[in-house]
Design an enzyme around this catalytic site. Structure first.
Site, PDB file in Angstrom:
ATOM      1  N   ASN A 264       5.109  -3.589 -14.819  1.00  0.00           N
ATOM      2  CA  ASN A 264       6.017  -3.173 -13.753  1.00  0.00           C
ATOM      3  C   ASN A 264       5.184  -2.657 -12.585  1.00  0.00           C
ATOM      4  O   ASN A 264       4.057  -2.202 -12.760  1.00  0.00           O
ATOM      5  CB  ASN A 264       6.937  -2.051 -14.278  1.00  0.00           C
ATOM      6  CG  ASN A 264       7.937  -1.577 -13.239  1.00  0.00           C
ATOM      7  OD1 ASN A 264       8.506  -2.390 -12.503  1.00  0.00           O
ATOM      8  ND2 ASN A 264       8.149  -0.276 -13.152  1.00  0.00           N
TER       9      ASN A 264
ATOM     10  N   HIS B 107       5.347   0.205  -9.580  1.00  0.00           N
ATOM     11  CA  HIS B 107       6.075   1.429  -9.221  1.00  0.00           C
ATOM     12  C   HIS B 107       5.429   2.024  -7.965  1.00  0.00           C
ATOM     13  O   HIS B 107       4.198   2.147  -7.910  1.00  0.00           O
ATOM     14  CB  HIS B 107       6.031   2.430 -10.373  1.00  0.00           C
ATOM     15  CG  HIS B 107       6.779   3.687 -10.081  1.00  0.00           C
ATOM     16  ND1 HIS B 107       8.163   3.751 -10.125  1.00  0.00           N
ATOM     17  CD2 HIS B 107       6.359   4.912  -9.697  1.00  0.00           C
ATOM     18  CE1 HIS B 107       8.548   4.972  -9.796  1.00  0.00           C
ATOM     19  NE2 HIS B 107       7.489   5.693  -9.533  1.00  0.00           N
TER      20      HIS B 107
ATOM     21  N   SER C  15       1.393   1.784  -8.286  1.00  0.00           N
ATOM     22  CA  SER C  15       0.766   1.610  -9.599  1.00  0.00           C
ATOM     23  C   SER C  15       1.393   0.418 -10.310  1.00  0.00           C
ATOM     24  O   SER C  15       2.613   0.257 -10.304  1.00  0.00           O
ATOM     25  CB  SER C  15       0.986   2.850 -10.471  1.00  0.00           C
ATOM     26  OG  SER C  15       0.610   4.032  -9.801  1.00  0.00           O
TER      27      SER C  15
ATOM     28  N   ASP D  56       8.661   4.434 -16.591  1.00  0.00           N
ATOM     29  CA  ASP D  56       7.492   4.592 -15.710  1.00  0.00           C
ATOM     30  C   ASP D  56       6.358   5.393 -16.351  1.00  0.00           C
ATOM     31  O   ASP D  56       5.575   6.045 -15.658  1.00  0.00           O
ATOM     32  CB  ASP D  56       7.899   5.258 -14.378  1.00  0.00           C
ATOM     33  CG  ASP D  56       8.908   4.442 -13.601  1.00  0.00           C
ATOM     34  OD1 ASP D  56       8.891   3.208 -13.718  1.00  0.00           O
ATOM     35  OD2 ASP D  56       9.730   5.039 -12.878  1.00  0.00           O
TER      36      ASP D  56
HETATM   37  C1  GRF Z   1       9.166  -2.030  -4.577  1.00  0.00           C
HETATM   38  O1  GRF Z   1       8.851  -0.960  -3.755  1.00  0.00           O
HETATM   39  C2  GRF Z   1       8.888  -1.686  -6.014  1.00  0.00           C
HETATM   40  O2  GRF Z   1       7.768  -0.893  -6.178  1.00  0.00           O
HETATM   41  C3  GRF Z   1      10.123  -0.926  -6.379  1.00  0.00           C
HETATM   42  O3  GRF Z   1      11.174  -1.625  -5.756  1.00  0.00           O
HETATM   43  C4  GRF Z   1      10.671  -2.288  -4.604  1.00  0.00           C
HETATM   44  C5  GRF Z   1      10.989  -3.742  -4.759  1.00  0.00           C
HETATM   45  O4  GRF Z   1      10.693  -4.475  -3.610  1.00  0.00           O
HETATM   46  N1  GRF Z   1      10.234  -0.791  -7.803  1.00  0.00           N
HETATM   47  P1  GRF Z   1      10.728  -6.059  -3.640  1.00  0.00           P
HETATM   48  O5  GRF Z   1      12.081  -6.480  -4.210  1.00  0.00           O
HETATM   49  O6  GRF Z   1       9.591  -6.534  -4.498  1.00  0.00           O
HETATM   50  O7  GRF Z   1      10.584  -6.470  -2.220  1.00  0.00           O
END
Ligand code: GRF
Length: 197
Positions: free
Chosen positions: A104, A106, A133, A142
């Site tokens: 994932n 984050h 991260s 997370d």
């Molecule tokens: C990103 O900031 C990711 O870290 C978070 O949600 C957002 C998703 O953006 N979990 P995208 O859909 O990849 O443009």
């Protein structure tokens, strides 16, 4: 070459970064699953010629929803799952089934600032640094071991939006790098730790 399935809920900019970085000797994205039919990221998959499907979560138990995703991933012979802005909490059973093979992204310097609404909380706390991260997914939200991480400054006057944009550029750099490492077997999850070769 590892077969990757990407789970999204929205915009899909990380999906686009992962698509741009796929290589014949590292990984190939073979399936994109969205839990929302209106996820703009579905258009990114389509434009790249990548099979996609919508598995809606409404009216289903978490277990049923996860079982449908699991079936779709297995039907596509997916070997690694990448969560990219996927806004559903996964059941322990699903996480355990993919443990060590699911990552994932984050938008914080984990282990700091888990959960949602990260940028507003970081700014409110007066942090001078934040970042992004990539981590292995474990049942606790997370909380999995970090594979890749990088930081950005938090500027005075930053809003959640300006900080998010600065961090997004980091996400787009470290997510493909981390997925490449995992696909090449250069990092693995061992006894709850990320072990690098
Ligand atoms: C990103 O900031 C990711 O870290 C978070 O949600 C957002 C998703 O953006 N979990 P995208 O859909 O990849 O443009």
């Amino acid at each position: 070459m590892k077969r990757v399935g990407v789970l999204i809920s929205g915009r899909g900019s990380n999906l686009a970064a992962l698509i741009a970085a796929q290589r014949p000797d590292t990984y190939r994205i073979v399936l994109v699953i969205a839990n929302r039919a209106d996820a703009p990221g579905l258009g990114i998959a389509e434009a790249a010629g990548i099979p996609s499907c919508v598995i809606a979560h409404h009216g289903k138990t978490r277990e049923t929803f996860d079982a449908e995703m699991d079936a779709a991933l297995r039907a596509a012979d997916v070997e690694i799952v990448a969560l990219a802005g996927f806004m559903r909490i996964l059941s322990d059973g699903f996480v355990r089934a993919w443990e060590g093979r699911m990552v994932n992204i984050h938008p914080s310097l984990l282990p700091a600032w888990r959960g949602t609404d990260v940028h507003a909380r970081v700014i409110a706390a007066g942090e001078t640094q934040s970042g992004a991260s990539v981590h292995f997914v474990v049942p606790e939200l997370d909380a999995g071991p970090v594979i890749a991480q990088d930081s950005v400054p938090v500027h005075p006057g930053d809003t959640p939006e300006t900080l998010a944009a600065r961090i997004l550029a980091v996400e787009h750099r470290i997510y493909p790098a981390a997925l490449t490492l995992l696909a090449q077997g250069k990092v693995r999850l061992e006894h709850g730790l990320a072990v690098f070769d």
